[in-house]
Design a protein around this motif. Structure first.
Motif, mmCIF file in Angstrom:
data_model
loop_
_atom_site.group_PDB
_atom_site.id
_atom_site.type_symbol
_atom_site.label_atom_id
_atom_site.label_comp_id
_atom_site.label_asym_id
_atom_site.label_seq_id
_atom_site.Cartn_x
_atom_site.Cartn_y
_atom_site.Cartn_z
ATOM 1 N N THR A 16 58.333 91.351 -22.636
ATOM 2 C CA THR A 16 58.441 91.908 -23.986
ATOM 3 C C THR A 16 57.409 91.373 -24.968
ATOM 4 O OG1 THR A 16 60.065 90.199 -24.584
ATOM 5 C CG2 THR A 16 60.913 92.295 -23.699
ATOM 6 N N GLN A 17 56.761 90.248 -24.647
ATOM 7 C CA GLN A 17 55.826 89.635 -25.592
ATOM 8 C C GLN A 17 54.394 89.725 -25.104
ATOM 9 O OE1 GLN A 17 58.150 85.732 -25.771
ATOM 10 N NE2 GLN A 17 57.311 85.843 -27.855
ATOM 11 N N CYS A 18 53.461 89.921 -26.035
ATOM 12 C CA CYS A 18 52.042 89.903 -25.708
ATOM 13 C C CYS A 18 51.660 88.532 -25.181
ATOM 14 C CB CYS A 18 51.227 90.237 -26.963
ATOM 15 S SG CYS A 18 49.430 90.082 -26.752
ATOM 16 N N CYS A 19 51.002 88.485 -24.033
ATOM 17 C CA CYS A 19 50.657 87.202 -23.415
ATOM 18 C C CYS A 19 49.564 86.472 -24.193
ATOM 19 C CB CYS A 19 50.235 87.400 -21.965
ATOM 20 S SG CYS A 19 48.664 88.263 -21.753
ATOM 21 N N TYR A 20 48.925 87.141 -25.145
ATOM 22 C CA TYR A 20 47.861 86.512 -25.925
ATOM 23 C C TYR A 20 48.352 85.978 -27.273
ATOM 24 C CZ TYR A 20 45.066 89.037 -22.517
ATOM 25 O OH TYR A 20 44.543 89.527 -21.339
ATOM 26 N N CYS A 21 49.182 86.764 -27.970
ATOM 27 C CA CYS A 21 49.574 86.362 -29.328
ATOM 28 C C CYS A 21 51.068 86.198 -29.512
ATOM 29 C CB CYS A 21 49.027 87.366 -30.343
ATOM 30 S SG CYS A 21 49.873 88.980 -30.304
ATOM 31 N N GLY A 22 51.871 86.644 -28.560
ATOM 32 C CA GLY A 22 53.311 86.494 -28.657
ATOM 33 C C GLY A 22 54.034 87.589 -29.409
ATOM 34 N N LEU A 23 53.301 88.534 -30.009
ATOM 35 C CA LEU A 23 53.930 89.655 -30.703
ATOM 36 C C LEU A 23 54.492 90.645 -29.675
ATOM 37 C CD1 LEU A 23 51.383 90.269 -33.610
ATOM 38 C CD2 LEU A 23 53.640 89.185 -33.740
ATOM 39 N N PRO A 24 55.312 91.610 -30.120
ATOM 40 C CA PRO A 24 55.879 92.568 -29.163
ATOM 41 C C PRO A 24 54.794 93.287 -28.369
ATOM 42 C CG PRO A 24 57.039 92.705 -31.246
ATOM 43 C CD PRO A 24 55.883 91.773 -31.477
ATOM 44 N N ALA A 25 54.993 93.363 -27.067
ATOM 45 C CA ALA A 25 54.020 94.009 -26.179
ATOM 46 C C ALA A 25 54.288 95.507 -26.135
ATOM 47 C CB ALA A 25 54.105 93.421 -24.785
ATOM 48 N N THR A 26 53.229 96.287 -26.257
ATOM 49 C CA THR A 26 53.341 97.751 -26.199
ATOM 50 C C THR A 26 52.423 98.359 -25.142
ATOM 51 O OG1 THR A 26 51.663 97.936 -27.934
ATOM 52 C CG2 THR A 26 53.979 97.931 -28.636
ATOM 53 N N THR A 27 51.562 97.550 -24.547
ATOM 54 C CA THR A 27 50.606 98.047 -23.552
ATOM 55 C C THR A 27 50.567 97.089 -22.367
ATOM 56 O OG1 THR A 27 48.675 96.837 -24.406
ATOM 57 C CG2 THR A 27 49.174 98.978 -25.414
ATOM 58 N N ILE A 28 49.942 97.549 -21.288
ATOM 59 C CA ILE A 28 49.715 96.711 -20.110
ATOM 60 C C ILE A 28 48.226 96.426 -20.013
ATOM 61 C CG2 ILE A 28 49.857 96.563 -17.597
ATOM 62 C CD1 ILE A 28 52.293 98.380 -17.718
ATOM 63 N N ASP A 29 47.882 95.160 -19.938
ATOM 64 C CA ASP A 29 46.491 94.734 -19.824
ATOM 65 C C ASP A 29 46.236 94.257 -18.399
ATOM 66 O OD1 ASP A 29 43.890 94.057 -20.758
ATOM 67 O OD2 ASP A 29 44.483 91.952 -20.872
ATOM 68 N N HIS A 30 45.041 94.514 -17.896
ATOM 69 C CA HIS A 30 44.641 94.023 -16.572
ATOM 70 C C HIS A 30 43.618 92.911 -16.762
ATOM 71 C CE1 HIS A 30 46.155 98.069 -15.707
ATOM 72 N NE2 HIS A 30 46.468 97.601 -14.522
ATOM 73 N N PHE A 31 43.902 91.779 -16.145
ATOM 74 C CA PHE A 31 42.913 90.702 -16.174
ATOM 75 C C PHE A 31 42.900 89.992 -14.834
ATOM 76 C CE2 PHE A 31 40.717 86.839 -16.977
ATOM 77 C CZ PHE A 31 39.719 87.243 -17.844
ATOM 78 N N PRO A 32 41.709 89.863 -14.221
ATOM 79 C CA PRO A 32 40.431 90.396 -14.675
ATOM 80 C C PRO A 32 40.478 91.922 -14.798
ATOM 81 C CG PRO A 32 40.102 88.817 -12.894
ATOM 82 C CD PRO A 32 41.563 89.111 -12.950
ATOM 83 N N PRO A 33 39.661 92.468 -15.696
ATOM 84 C CA PRO A 33 39.663 93.919 -15.890
ATOM 85 C C PRO A 33 39.279 94.664 -14.615
ATOM 86 C CG PRO A 33 38.503 92.814 -17.681
ATOM 87 C CD PRO A 33 38.754 91.782 -16.632
ATOM 88 N N ARG A 34 39.722 95.889 -14.522
ATOM 89 C CA ARG A 34 39.484 96.683 -13.321
ATOM 90 C C ARG A 34 37.999 96.934 -13.065
ATOM 91 N NH1 ARG A 34 44.137 100.971 -14.883
ATOM 92 N NH2 ARG A 34 43.373 100.343 -16.935
ATOM 93 N N ASN A 35 37.201 96.967 -14.137
ATOM 94 C CA ASN A 35 35.769 97.236 -13.951
ATOM 95 C C ASN A 35 35.015 96.041 -13.380
ATOM 96 O OD1 ASN A 35 36.005 95.810 -16.471
ATOM 97 N ND2 ASN A 35 33.960 96.494 -17.019
ATOM 98 N N PHE A 36 35.678 94.896 -13.194
ATOM 99 C CA PHE A 36 35.051 93.738 -12.544
ATOM 100 C C PHE A 36 34.956 93.943 -11.036
ATOM 101 C CE2 PHE A 36 35.768 89.878 -15.545
ATOM 102 C CZ PHE A 36 35.388 90.630 -16.645
ATOM 103 N N PHE A 37 35.736 94.864 -10.481
ATOM 104 C CA PHE A 37 35.915 94.963 -9.036
ATOM 105 C C PHE A 37 35.161 96.160 -8.475
ATOM 106 C CE2 PHE A 37 39.448 92.592 -10.699
ATOM 107 C CZ PHE A 37 39.582 91.550 -9.793
ATOM 108 N N LYS A 38 34.546 95.948 -7.337
ATOM 109 C CA LYS A 38 33.831 97.032 -6.670
ATOM 110 C C LYS A 38 34.807 98.153 -6.340
ATOM 111 C CE LYS A 38 30.187 94.171 -4.626
ATOM 112 N NZ LYS A 38 29.551 93.693 -3.374
ATOM 113 N N GLY A 39 34.427 99.357 -6.706
ATOM 114 C CA GLY A 39 35.303 100.498 -6.464
ATOM 115 C C GLY A 39 36.584 100.448 -7.266
#
Length: 260
Positions: A16-39
């Motif tokens: 329920t909380q943003c992993c960066y700031c602790g506020l309510p989470a409304t999105t899903i973030d990918h880390f490392p970002p998907r564009n780091f990976f081949k294909g």
């Protein structure tokens, strides 16, 4: 409701909380970002809850980092369509970085490799004959600094199961220093070695890390590719756990995360 929306809803119900700031989470973030990976074959399980503000604020830097993480691999082929598309995107959106990435001369590149690997024979044995280096400037350093901070925050959330608040320090080191005895002793204590899987296939050729985590500290090394030019060392210490007035050598970056 589609399956993707249902998965997102279930994920945000559990996280329920943003992993960066602790506020309510409304999105899903990918880390490392998907564009780091081949294909875009990113590993399963590296999805994190984020608020719209934090997720959106990272997007342009992540696009530039997608190019940088390819450039810091000795095994990158710049003639691939994927690399050229990444280069075009960054050229359009971050001309400051492109201006910094000036190729070194053939002589300077050869000298750099000789200094690192000892002889022309060693360089040839590594398949690096004719390799050309690039200059790294303030914008590239800013981007990789942010990457190390985001890595610390997401790894803390994943392995320590809480929103990080405290001090993060990091450094970049040339890969061959990991072969030194002192470095090997440190690495041997990083007992966490996650599997990187996508559809049952190992994708650690693109991203690999080891870590040690407790209630107060997370220490990790991570790299991109099987033949990285450098590895990143990151340490995150929970607020109040240690003295944060300690002075660090210049090669270390540092940032305090205070959510109060």
């Amino acid at each position: 409701m589609g399956q993707a929306k249902k998965r997102k809803q279930r994920f945000l119900t559990d996280h329920t909380q943003c992993c960066y700031c602790g506020l309510p989470a409304t999105t899903i973030d990918h880390f490392p970002p998907r564009n780091f990976f081949k294909g875009r074959h990113w590993p399963v399980g590296y999805e994190f809850p984020a608020c719209h503000t934090c997720n959106h604020a990272k997007s342009r830097d992540e696009q530039s980092l997608g190019l940088l993480v390819r450039l810091i691999r000795f095994d990158t082929d710049p003639d691939t369509r994927e690399f050229q598309e990444a280069l075009t995107a960054v050229r359009n959106n971050n001309p400051i970085l492109i201006k910094e990435l000036v190729p070194k001369s053939a002589v300077a590149s050869k000298l750099y490799l000789r200094n690192r690997f000892g002889s022309a024979e060693n360089v040839g044995g590594l398949g690096l004959t004719g390799w050309r280096g690039l200059s790294i400037g303030p914008e590239a350093n800013r981007l990789t600094d942010n990457m190390c901070v985001w890595f610390a925050q997401t790894a803390w959330y994943l392995h320590c199961h809480s929103i990080f608040e405290g001090r993060i320090i990091w450094s970049r080191i040339e890969t061959e220093f990991l072969g030194h005895e002192a470095a090997q002793q440190i690495v041997s204590n990083l007992v966490g070695q996650p599997e990187m899987l996508r559809n049952g296939k190992n994708v650690s050729n693109d991203f690999f890390y080891r870590y040690f985590a407790s209630d107060d500290i997370l220490v990790s090394i991570f790299q991109f590719g099987q033949r990285p030019q450098m590895v990143f060392v990151v340490c995150a210490t929970r607020k109040g756990a240690i003295n944060t007035d300690l002075e660090l050598a210049k090669l270390w970056g540092q940032r305090n995360i205070d959510l109060s």
